[in-house]
Design an enzyme around this catalytic site. Structure first.
Site, PDB file in Angstrom:
ATOM      1  N   ASP A  10       0.868  -1.183   0.000  1.00  0.00           N
ATOM      2  CA  ASP A  10       0.000   0.000   0.000  1.00  0.00           C
ATOM      3  C   ASP A  10       0.901   1.227   0.000  1.00  0.00           C
ATOM      4  O   ASP A  10       2.106   1.142   0.277  1.00  0.00           O
ATOM      5  CB  ASP A  10      -0.886  -0.013   1.264  1.00  0.00           C
ATOM      6  N   SER A  11       0.287   2.381  -0.265  1.00  0.00           N
ATOM      7  CA  SER A  11       1.020   3.644  -0.182  1.00  0.00           C
ATOM      8  C   SER A  11       1.514   3.900   1.235  1.00  0.00           C
ATOM      9  O   SER A  11       2.307   4.801   1.463  1.00  0.00           O
ATOM     10  CB  SER A  11       0.080   4.790  -0.551  1.00  0.00           C
ATOM     11  N   GLY A  43      -2.531   9.649  -2.892  1.00  0.00           N
ATOM     12  CA  GLY A  43      -3.792  10.242  -3.367  1.00  0.00           C
ATOM     13  C   GLY A  43      -3.680  11.611  -4.001  1.00  0.00           C
ATOM     14  O   GLY A  43      -4.533  12.014  -4.785  1.00  0.00           O
ATOM     15  N   CYS A  73      -4.408  -1.024  -2.316  1.00  0.00           N
ATOM     16  CA  CYS A  73      -4.508   0.426  -2.444  1.00  0.00           C
ATOM     17  C   CYS A  73      -5.349   0.742  -3.685  1.00  0.00           C
ATOM     18  O   CYS A  73      -4.956   0.396  -4.810  1.00  0.00           O
ATOM     19  CB  CYS A  73      -3.093   0.994  -2.594  1.00  0.00           C
ATOM     20  N   THR A  75      -5.903   3.638  -4.878  1.00  0.00           N
ATOM     21  CA  THR A  75      -5.261   4.709  -5.639  1.00  0.00           C
ATOM     22  C   THR A  75      -4.216   4.139  -6.595  1.00  0.00           C
ATOM     23  O   THR A  75      -4.190   4.488  -7.784  1.00  0.00           O
ATOM     24  CB  THR A  75      -4.601   5.709  -4.661  1.00  0.00           C
ATOM     25  N   CYS A 182     -10.936   3.460   0.046  1.00  0.00           N
ATOM     26  CA  CYS A 182      -9.511   3.647   0.346  1.00  0.00           C
ATOM     27  C   CYS A 182      -9.227   2.743   1.538  1.00  0.00           C
ATOM     28  O   CYS A 182      -9.995   2.730   2.513  1.00  0.00           O
ATOM     29  CB  CYS A 182      -9.237   5.102   0.707  1.00  0.00           C
ATOM     30  N   THR A 183      -8.146   1.984   1.475  1.00  0.00           N
ATOM     31  CA  THR A 183      -7.919   0.971   2.514  1.00  0.00           C
ATOM     32  C   THR A 183      -7.596   1.581   3.883  1.00  0.00           C
ATOM     33  O   THR A 183      -7.783   0.927   4.903  1.00  0.00           O
ATOM     34  CB  THR A 183      -6.803   0.008   2.070  1.00  0.00           C
ATOM     35  N   HIS A 184      -7.148   2.833   3.907  1.00  0.00           N
ATOM     36  CA  HIS A 184      -6.919   3.494   5.201  1.00  0.00           C
ATOM     37  C   HIS A 184      -8.235   3.697   5.966  1.00  0.00           C
ATOM     38  O   HIS A 184      -8.230   3.828   7.185  1.00  0.00           O
ATOM     39  CB  HIS A 184      -6.278   4.868   4.994  1.00  0.00           C
TER      40      HIS A 184
END
Ligand code: DGL
EC number: 5.1.1.3
Length: 256
Positions: A10-11, A43, A73, A75, A182-184
């Protein structure tokens, strides 16, 4: 080979919410989780910048002999999933906002998609919208603050979290569902539930993504039956301790 690990990246730390589901569905697999926190957020970056980061990460994963890569992610998937699929021979599993799931809840749904600026402005999402926006009303809500709070280890600040979530809720008029694109954002599931009327659904793509991964490994005869470990990597090594805490925090999430 079936004993090879699965790479998930992920980012930053949002993909840990995907890793958590992967551990539940595939407890006997080995995982390498790579967070790109040094370059977070994605993002607000350009497609080209994100593609460059994703290639560097996936080249590294391939050198570790992973048997599949999960882009945890939305994005990064929007920016370059096709480029990555062309470049590598192993399965590349991407993620996109689970809009279809929200639309299937009933006729004429009102749906807010919470995601990053890049996900919401990319062609991939425009194509997804095209499939559903004749019959449903869809609102796009970029929520950059929800990424920052996770990366900055501020999830315990309940009053600030409720205030921030309420600000985003005000941008999504009366809806039937909120799609966490968004995974966050999965880390806010319990807090969001408390603020919403009972009949509003919270939808995410985590379970669908991991079931897809399971199907692919199964089809390829690559399911492991005696692993179970996690190797933690982050381009900002100071985030590893927080990463482990976030995985524990996911245990408290109440799924519908
Ligand atoms: N976790 C990422 C996603 O699913 C993006 C967060 C960011 O880097 O902006 O879209």
């Amino acid at each position: 080979m079936e004993n090879d690990p699965i790479g998930i990246f992920d980012s930053g730390l949002g993909g840990i919410s995907v890793l958590s589901v992967a551990k539940k569905v595939l407890p006997q697999e080995d995982f390498i989780f790579l967070g790109d926190s040094q370059y977070n957020p994605y993002g607000t970056k350009t497609k080209e910048e994100i593609t460059q980061r994703c290639i560097a990460i996936c080249d590294w994963f391939v050198a570790q002999h992973v048997k599949a890569i999960v882009i945890a992610c939305n994005t990064a998937t929007s920016a370059c999933v096709d480029v990555l699929r062309d470049r590598y021979e192993i399965p590349i599993i991407g993620m996109e906002p689970a809009l279809k799931v929200a639309c299937e809840k009933g006729p004429r749904q009102h749906i807010a998609v919470w995601a990053t600026e890049l996900t919401l402005k990319e062609q991939k999402f425009a194509r997804l919208m095209d499939r559903f926006d004749d019959e449903h009303t869809i609102y796009r809500v970029p929520c950059p603050q929800l990424v920052r709070i996770v990366e900055e280890d501020r999830l315990d600040q309940e009053t600030m979290i409720a205030r921030t979530l309420n600000e985003y809720l005000h941008q999504s008029p009366k809806v039937n569902s909120i799609v966490l694109g968004c995974t966050h954002f999965l880390f806010y599931r319990n807090a969001l539930k408390k603020l919403l009327p009972q009949d509003v659904h919270i939808v995410d793509g985590n379970w669908g993504t991991i079931r897809h991964l399971e199907d692919i490994l199964n089809q390829n005869g690559q399911l492991n039956d005696h692993g179970g470990g996690i190797v933690w990597k982050n381009t900002d090594p100071s985030k590893i301790e927080l990463s482990k805490r976030l995985l524990k925090r996911m245990e408290e999430i109440i799924w519908d």
